[in-house]
Enzyme design. Structure first.
Site, PDB file in Angstrom:
ATOM      1  N   ALA A 162      25.947 -12.930  16.641  1.00  0.00           N
ATOM      2  CA  ALA A 162      26.761 -13.347  16.231  1.00  0.00           C
ATOM      3  C   ALA A 162      27.645 -13.006  14.712  1.00  0.00           C
ATOM      4  O   ALA A 162      28.770 -13.427  14.792  1.00  0.00           O
ATOM      5  CB  ALA A 162      26.595 -14.513  16.018  1.00  0.00           C
ATOM      6  N   GLY A 172      34.123 -12.407  19.474  1.00  0.00           N
ATOM      7  CA  GLY A 172      32.862 -11.847  19.055  1.00  0.00           C
ATOM      8  C   GLY A 172      31.656 -11.981  17.815  1.00  0.00           C
ATOM      9  O   GLY A 172      31.055 -12.570  17.204  1.00  0.00           O
ATOM     10  N   CYS A 173      32.411 -12.715  16.554  1.00  0.00           N
ATOM     11  CA  CYS A 173      32.135 -12.983  15.885  1.00  0.00           C
ATOM     12  C   CYS A 173      32.212 -14.542  15.034  1.00  0.00           C
ATOM     13  O   CYS A 173      32.678 -15.114  16.044  1.00  0.00           O
ATOM     14  CB  CYS A 173      32.846 -12.235  14.024  1.00  0.00           C
ATOM     15  SG  CYS A 173      33.548 -11.086  14.470  1.00  0.00           S
ATOM     16  N   GLN A 174      31.277 -15.638  14.649  1.00  0.00           N
ATOM     17  CA  GLN A 174      30.936 -16.340  15.275  1.00  0.00           C
ATOM     18  C   GLN A 174      31.907 -16.938  12.989  1.00  0.00           C
ATOM     19  O   GLN A 174      32.469 -18.304  13.717  1.00  0.00           O
ATOM     20  CB  GLN A 174      29.310 -16.872  14.045  1.00  0.00           C
ATOM     21  CG  GLN A 174      28.471 -17.268  14.970  1.00  0.00           C
ATOM     22  CD  GLN A 174      27.720 -18.525  13.942  1.00  0.00           C
ATOM     23  OE1 GLN A 174      27.613 -19.220  13.556  1.00  0.00           O
ATOM     24  NE2 GLN A 174      26.956 -19.225  15.917  1.00  0.00           N
ATOM     25  N   SER A 175      31.821 -16.067  12.712  1.00  0.00           N
ATOM     26  CA  SER A 175      33.110 -16.335  11.467  1.00  0.00           C
ATOM     27  C   SER A 175      34.679 -15.869  11.707  1.00  0.00           C
ATOM     28  O   SER A 175      34.482 -14.564  12.386  1.00  0.00           O
ATOM     29  CB  SER A 175      32.874 -15.994  10.249  1.00  0.00           C
ATOM     30  OG  SER A 175      32.023 -15.087  10.330  1.00  0.00           O
TER      31      SER A 175
END
Ligand SMILES: Cc1ncc(COP(=O)(O)O)c(C=O)c1O
Ligand SMILES: Cc1ncc(COP(=O)(O)O)c(C=O)c1O
Lengths: 405, 141, 405, 141
Positions: free
Chosen positions: B118, B50-53
């Site tokens: 993000a 669920g994180c962009q990173s």
């Protein structure tokens, strides 16, 4: 609480439109409903201040748009009584919702399996199953209809076998107005372990829908028949089903990881939403349902039932008129045939008087064959229609008949 | 210090900044104080989705209190998880499960507290509480 | 003719929006473009005065809506240089357009057949083919990319065999900005009797598209990336192909006659349009393309090329920056990576400065793997962007970098 | 009378009506004058698609001029095809192929002249010209 019709009619800009220099009487709500300012403005507002692609964006607009999009999903899922917003998939309409299930279920259907529909289905809830059966060498069976336009549940008990893989049935018939006893139907089907898909296209704007109470496995509907925008719809599916089914289109947010050899898919609901979603459509759909909720679905139902009863009594006074569909439980739809007169002629003349009705087979050719008619004239009501409009319709109908006989 | 007190001191620090640059610079600094996850835990199992990173999170039970370690390939994400760890690490499972995250609101990260953001802040919080809940069950057995 | 940017920017209400108290700099046009008043007003106008279900309706609104809907089809088909409006199918976007072909082609793909894509495809033009190959036990092959982000046409000649059933390729890469030499590619593929599908999602708003000149067999694109509404798109297909393919969804206007045993389908394009179409979407899509045409696609191209050249030169002055994709023929898309800095961090800080860019893998994971990077920061330009905005972006980028190193 | 003259006389008749009711009543009356198609031709082959009602059309070559017969299950449709036949029947293939349909505009049926209109006016015109073209080819051989 009775609806405040003068106020309500002002909410719908198109209703003050003139057609052929006559005030518009819009009785084609079964085909599509008109849109209140709330819906039009929500779409405009979105494009003026929030427009962005959703999910995965790091920037402000993308995050705002994503929040609003997901809030719409939440609101719509609650509107139909779903348990969890993950169970609500955005589609472009009831037809796509049904086709999605038919495509994704394909692997579960084996030769000689059976799918059951009814004789009153709209093509959109009949042809996808027919074609699936053709493809998988399965059999399509159907429930017949009784003279009053209702179903016989005893027949359902008889049709269900261990080979039955699905029952697909409309909540409300778009020709007959019949409200099918879905809760009881689902109970019977589930007794035989048969999942049930409900085509709710004609129900969503007219009666209370509660998918948990109905206990149906799938529920399909369109926004445009519920005061929302075109090109938007939804499919409710129980998570246990949606998790099991394979995706039916590929690309975009429905993908988790890809290499040339292999793709893993995202969780539900995203698994079934390929490509950039129609964010404006979702917000417009939400706005349409909120409008319904503001007036109260039970108030709307009462109003439309009154209109139907009033109009039915009036048309029956006209010589030669037969009402098609007189189920005890029906709403909002009045189909009729007039001896010796083609519905198309009636529709054309009514149009000249500003009255919009639909004529033809209403995408329900098998039903027409069962009833042994080639088509009907259908007046279908919405929350903004009035008894005065019914009166105009009755006068118009008589005038048209007098010109045609 | 209780979770509440630790949160308050973070809120106090953030309240000194009046522009976003200072705030993000501070977040980035916080990232540098992050108790780093053991390299061997930097795997799929510890990855928060669920994180962009990418963010890896690990939790250890140190005699009834929880110690978190983490890492990320993005420094702002590192700052966010570091901030969460500053507030939550060293508390009991019970305290963590019942923690109030309103302080995120006060430091202006509330707008990031949506499941679809993000940065994955919600996923991080959820994962930390999941660890706490797991340890709680273990303790009760 | 240079674009009159001040005037143009006033056409787009969202551009005067502030984000985090800073003027919005919208460089996420590759994800979706903003909408001019022409488009917003067209949709509003439709719902205020024309809204109706189309086809088969006898009444005024239905006939008006049908006319406008079919005129939109005509305009859009002419916009891309199609021969006949029957060759234009409305879909909900490029992704659906591609999935439609993949589903409908399914019967033509046999074990050991081959489908060719390229390493630069968006997931939407890669996963549908991959899954089709999995299902039909066929093989997915791909063209690699050269260091500058262009394709090697010699490699294409080598990949094409008698088993090749389709070549699916993007007109413009959404990550690299590369404009592929489609006309030449189609020529080569046709020499081997291989039909070609073009993913035009990134091309339609940026360069002149002429499907007859390109001679491609299919061309897919979305309205929302061409200043039109979301939830709308189109598929061009040569009539000879569309006539041959079987429909992929069932219900509504795509049906000609139905009985329980048998269904016959309508002609193209209707055969592929199941369910109530998005009339407002079609009119909005037309309005978006008319807007492009009003400014002139060549003027837009020139403007965007200038922006790209200007921005590319500026970012290259910054230490540690590498531009990803430097094909000779490219437009409107600037992807970059900065040594030691995660794109997400950059995106987050730029957002605080009101600058909207996209970061991540841009739904092109196979390309990321080929390039051996995990993602890029992508600034993608639209017709309303300015050099001043590029300057703001450059200042912002430097500021962000200084905070992050 | 030439096609043009016949069309003009129809336009003249229509111009006497000032409301739609009279116009449609006249159309309905015209339907009653329709030269009816032989029952044996009322089949799929002679059916014109694109109309909400069914229309059957037949054409005969009577020494270089064309005679149309038709029928429909809807009386307004019958009126429309009758009107077309009144104007076109009895002319040569060449005249029919080159006929100008602007008179439909003048009698207020122009708005029906869109391929998507449920009344199928365009399909009828097309079908009639198709017959004419076929006869023309036959004549030239
Ligand atoms: C009962 C029923 N089912 C399905 C549909 C299809 O809905 P849509 O065309 O919005 O997909 C309709 C609408 O025409 C309908 O009345
Ligand atoms: C090259 C390319 N192909 C396909 C798509 C998919 O377009 P849509 O999401 O509008 O269906 C996109 C957009 O993200 C794209 O950039």
């Amino acid at each position: 609480m009775p609806l405040e019709l003068t106020k309500i009619r002002n909410d719908f800009p198109i209703l003050s439109q003139k057609v052929h220099n006559k005030p518009l009487v819009y009785f084609d709500n079964g085909a599509t409903t008109q849109k209140p300012w709330e819906v039009i403005n929500r779409i405009t507002e979105y494009y003026k201040t929030e427009n962005s692609n959703v999910h995965r964006g790091t920037h402000y607009l993308s995050q705002i748009a994503t929040d609003h999009f997901e809030n719409a999903r939440k609101y719509i899922s609650e509107f139909i009584g779903a348990n969890n917003q993950r169970e609500l998939i955005f589609t472009k309409g009831a037809t796509e919702s049904i086709n999605l299930v038919a495509t994704s279920m394909s692997d579960y259907i084996n030769p000689d399996d059976e799918i059951i529909v009814t004789a009153m289905e709209h093509h959109s809830n009949m042809v996808p199953w027919q074609q699936l059966c053709l493809k998988r060498k399965a059999n399509l069976k159907h429930l017949t209809i009784q003279p009053d336009g209702s179903l016989d549940l005893n027949e359902l008990e008889e049709l269900l076998t261990i080979s039955t893989k699905l029952l697909a049935i409309s909540h409300i018939s778009n020709v007959l107005g019949t409200i099918n006893p879905i809760k009881e139907i689902v109970r019977i089907a589930h007794k035989h372990n048969v999942p049930v898909l409900i085509d709710g296209a004609q129900a969503i704007a007219h009666i209370k829908v509660d998918v948990q109470d109905l206990d149906c496995d799938f529920y399909a509907f369109s926004a445009h028949k519920a005061y929302g925008p075109m090109g938007m719809g939804a499919l409710f599916g129980k998570a246990e089903w949606l998790d099991r089914l394979s995706p039916y289109q590929f690309g975009g947010e429905m993908i988790s990881t890809v290499s040339f050899n292999r793709t893993t898919f995202n969780e539900i609901p995203y698994k079934f939403e390929a490509g950039t979603p129609d964010v404006a459509g979702a917000l417009g759909m939400e706005a349409g349902l909120r409008y319904i909720d503001k007036l109260g679905i039970d108030n709307i139902r009462k109003h439309e039932d009154d209109l139907l009863e009033y109009a039915t009594a009036k048309v029956k006074e006209i010589e030669g008129v037969s009402v098609i569909g007189e189920s005890k439980d029906k709403t909002a739809v009045l189909s009729l045939v007039i001896e010796g007169i083609h519905p198309f002629d009636l529709g054309t003349l009514l149009d000249q008087m500003g009255i919009a009705v639909r004529t033809g087979n209403h995408c329900a050719q098998p039903l027409m064959s069962c009833l042994n008619i080639s088509g009907t004239l259908r007046a279908s009501f919405g929350l903004y229609n009035t008894k005065d409009e019914v009166d105009i319709f009755i006068v118009g109908l008589k005038k048209a008949i007098s010109m045609l006989v | 210090m209780t979770i509440k007190e630790k949160a308050q001191s973070i809120v106090d620090e953030f309240s000194m900044f009046d522009d976003w640059m200072d705030k993000y610079s501070y977040l980035i600094e916080l990232g540098k104080e992050l108790p780093l996850i053991d390299e061997k835990y930097k795997n799929e199992t510890h990855l928060i989705s669920g994180c962009q990173s990418r963010v890896w999170l690990h939790a250890e039970d140190a005699k009834g209190i929880i110690r978190f370690t983490a890492d990320s390939d993005a420094v702002i994400t590192k700052g966010i998880i570091s901030l969460l760890i500053k507030v939550l690490s060293g508390s009991t499972p019970n305290e963590i499960v019942n923690a109030d995250f309103n302080f995120l609101d006060e430091i202006g990260l509330k707008s990031h507290l949506s499941p679809t953001r993000a940065n994955g802040l919600v996923s991080m919080v959820k994962q930390m509480q999941l660890y706490a809940r797991a340890f709680k069950i273990k303790l009760n057995n």
